[in-house]
Design a protein around this motif. Structure first.
Motif, PDB file in Angstrom:
ATOM      1  N   ASN A   1      47.257  41.141  42.859  1.00 36.23           N
ATOM      2  CA  ASN A   1      46.975  39.827  42.268  1.00 36.23           C
ATOM      3  C   ASN A   1      48.225  38.975  42.074  1.00 36.23           C
ATOM      4  N   PRO A   2      49.337  39.537  41.579  1.00 35.03           N
ATOM      5  CA  PRO A   2      50.527  38.702  41.364  1.00 35.03           C
ATOM      6  C   PRO A   2      51.097  38.072  42.633  1.00 35.03           C
TER       7      PRO A   2
ATOM      8  N   GLY B   1      37.144  37.738  37.963  1.00 35.31           N
ATOM      9  CA  GLY B   1      38.331  37.318  38.689  1.00 35.31           C
ATOM     10  C   GLY B   1      39.151  38.447  39.253  1.00 35.31           C
ATOM     11  N   ALA B   2      38.489  39.541  39.709  1.00 33.70           N
ATOM     12  CA  ALA B   2      39.199  40.694  40.270  1.00 33.70           C
ATOM     13  C   ALA B   2      40.256  41.215  39.296  1.00 33.70           C
ATOM     14  N   GLY B   3      39.902  41.242  38.031  1.00 33.20           N
ATOM     15  CA  GLY B   3      40.802  41.772  37.020  1.00 33.20           C
ATOM     16  C   GLY B   3      41.674  40.746  36.343  1.00 33.20           C
TER      17      GLY B   3
ATOM     18  N   ILE C   1      41.813  49.346  25.023  1.00 32.66           N
ATOM     19  CA  ILE C   1      42.193  49.509  26.423  1.00 32.66           C
ATOM     20  C   ILE C   1      41.288  48.592  27.235  1.00 32.66           C
ATOM     21  N   VAL C   2      41.844  47.490  27.697  1.00 35.66           N
ATOM     22  CA  VAL C   2      41.071  46.476  28.419  1.00 35.66           C
ATOM     23  C   VAL C   2      41.046  46.819  29.904  1.00 35.66           C
ATOM     24  N   ILE C   3      39.850  46.773  30.481  1.00 35.70           N
ATOM     25  CA  ILE C   3      39.647  47.031  31.907  1.00 35.70           C
ATOM     26  C   ILE C   3      38.983  45.810  32.518  1.00 35.70           C
ATOM     27  N   GLY C   4      39.438  45.411  33.688  1.00 36.46           N
ATOM     28  CA  GLY C   4      38.935  44.194  34.311  1.00 36.46           C
ATOM     29  C   GLY C   4      37.672  44.353  35.120  1.00 36.46           C
TER      30      GLY C   4
ATOM     31  N   TYR D   1      32.208  41.900  44.804  1.00 41.69           N
ATOM     32  CA  TYR D   1      31.446  42.036  43.570  1.00 41.69           C
ATOM     33  C   TYR D   1      32.405  41.990  42.379  1.00 41.69           C
ATOM     34  N   LYS D   2      31.844  41.949  41.186  1.00 39.92           N
ATOM     35  CA  LYS D   2      32.663  41.967  39.970  1.00 39.92           C
ATOM     36  C   LYS D   2      32.763  43.391  39.437  1.00 39.92           C
ATOM     37  N   GLY D   3      33.240  44.289  40.278  1.00 43.05           N
ATOM     38  CA  GLY D   3      33.399  45.671  39.870  1.00 43.05           C
ATOM     39  C   GLY D   3      32.813  46.646  40.862  1.00 43.05           C
ATOM     40  N   SER D   4      33.206  47.916  40.718  1.00 41.96           N
ATOM     41  CA  SER D   4      32.758  48.955  41.635  1.00 41.96           C
ATOM     42  C   SER D   4      31.294  49.336  41.422  1.00 41.96           C
TER      43      SER D   4
END
Length: 336
Positions: A114-115, A84-86, A47-50, A198-201
């Motif tokens: 993003n799309p 890259g924001a996911g 399970i990949v999370i960005g 940032y690159k994540g929460s």
């Protein structure tokens, strides 16, 4: 933008009743779908999370992952791929073998924004990825560093107006749900603040606690423990009505009528993944969230189980993209 984004967590009881009906139907059909997906999974599921570990979506994945693993008989590994924001994590899955063993677990920002917002993506959401399910929906809270001289939303707005352009807010990434929530707040409150992506929460919250930034919009999941410890202050929830688990916390809408923002998390897989594998994954997610201890933990964190069908989730993602594109244009948000 009236009504915000995502499924309204303030109708949590009604939505959860709907979820229970879905879960019952899926559990009855589970044996049949399992026969169709015989042989899947044959190895570990990633399970990949960005985003880095520690964020709201990471918490949800680590709650349901072990239960999925128990049921499926294979390891379920949470694979954090920030960047890259996911976009990085989404691309990893888009280019993975389409056999159901690679799943991207994304936020509203990753899957809907993003799309329509990020130019020259290395993948096409509709062409390269297939929907599995919307997993949960969740409200945000407005968190501030305790040094900020405000205990209410109104006091914070008044303070921000006296500090035009001097207050910084952090987010999990440019164009993500926390960023859009703050820009929507800036517009409705008629204030000017500075975005620090940032690159994540988790790193965003860390710097908010440290005082490098002054406020953020984030999930109950990631900030509530810091509020209880006194490291942060929560001024309000972004839902239309007060959250059942925090009835004493006012909503921002009580100060800014019409302000409502809901985030959501969902799963997608490579586009050519067999339908039987997609259905098995969706069934496993719903079954995991039906376990009382998991359900109660999710609800306590402000996460309302959804478990929508793949076709429902596809339509939902498309409508969310159109909705937030309007906000992006109104706020003149540029890809970072």
């Amino acid at each position: 933008m009236a009504g915000g984004s995502g499924v309204n967590t303030n109708v949590g009881h009604r939505r959860y009743d709907e979820f229970q009906v879905r879960a019952s139907i899926l559990i009855l059909a589970f044996a049949a779908s399992g026969a169709l997906a015989q042989g899947f999974p044959s190895r570990a599921i990633h399970i990949v999370i960005g985003f880095p570990p520690g964020g709201g979506i990471d918490t949800v994945a680590r709650l349901i992952g072990p239960k999925m693993s128990e049921s499926m008989g294979q390891p379920v590994i949470v694979d954090n791929r920030p960047g890259g924001a996911g976009v990085l994590g989404t691309d990893v899955v888009a280019k993975s073998p389409p056999d159901g063993h690679s799943v991207f677990f994304g936020t509203m920002g990753n899957l809907a924004v993003n799309p329509v917002f990020v130019p020259n993506l290395p993948f096409n959401m509709e062409r390269d990825l297939a929907p599995v399910t919307q997993v949960v929906s969740t409200a945000f809270m407005l968190y501030v560093n305790p040094s900020v001289p405000a205990n209410t939303v109104k006091e914070f707005i008044d303070y921000a107006k006296r500090q035009t352009g001097k207050l910084n807010f952090c987010s999990s990434g440019n164009g993500g749900a926390p960023h859009l929530a703050a820009e929507f707040f800036n517009a409705m409150a008629a204030i000017q603040t500075v975005h620090v992506p940032y690159k994540g929460s988790a790193p965003c919250i860390s710097d908010l606690i440290g005082g490098q930034v002054q406020f953020t919009f984030e999930a109950v999941t990631i900030g509530l423990s810091h509020v209880k410890s006194g490291k942060l202050r929560a001024l309000g929830a972004t839902a239309a009505k007060r959250l059942p688990m925090l009835p004493e916390l006012p909503t921002l809408a009580e100060t800014l009528p019409g302000f409502e923002v809901d985030n959501w998390y969902g799963m997608v897989v490579p586009a050519a993944t067999p339908r039987a594998a997609i259905e098995r994954l969706r069934n496993e997610v719903v079954q995991a969230m039906s376990i009382p201890e998991i359900r109660e933990r999710l609800l306590a964190l402000g996460q309302v189980p959804v478990g929508s069908a793949p076709q429902e989730f596809a339509a939902f993602m498309k409508s969310e993209g159109a909705k937030w594109l309007k906000v992006i244009k109104q706020a003149n948000i540029q890809p970072g």
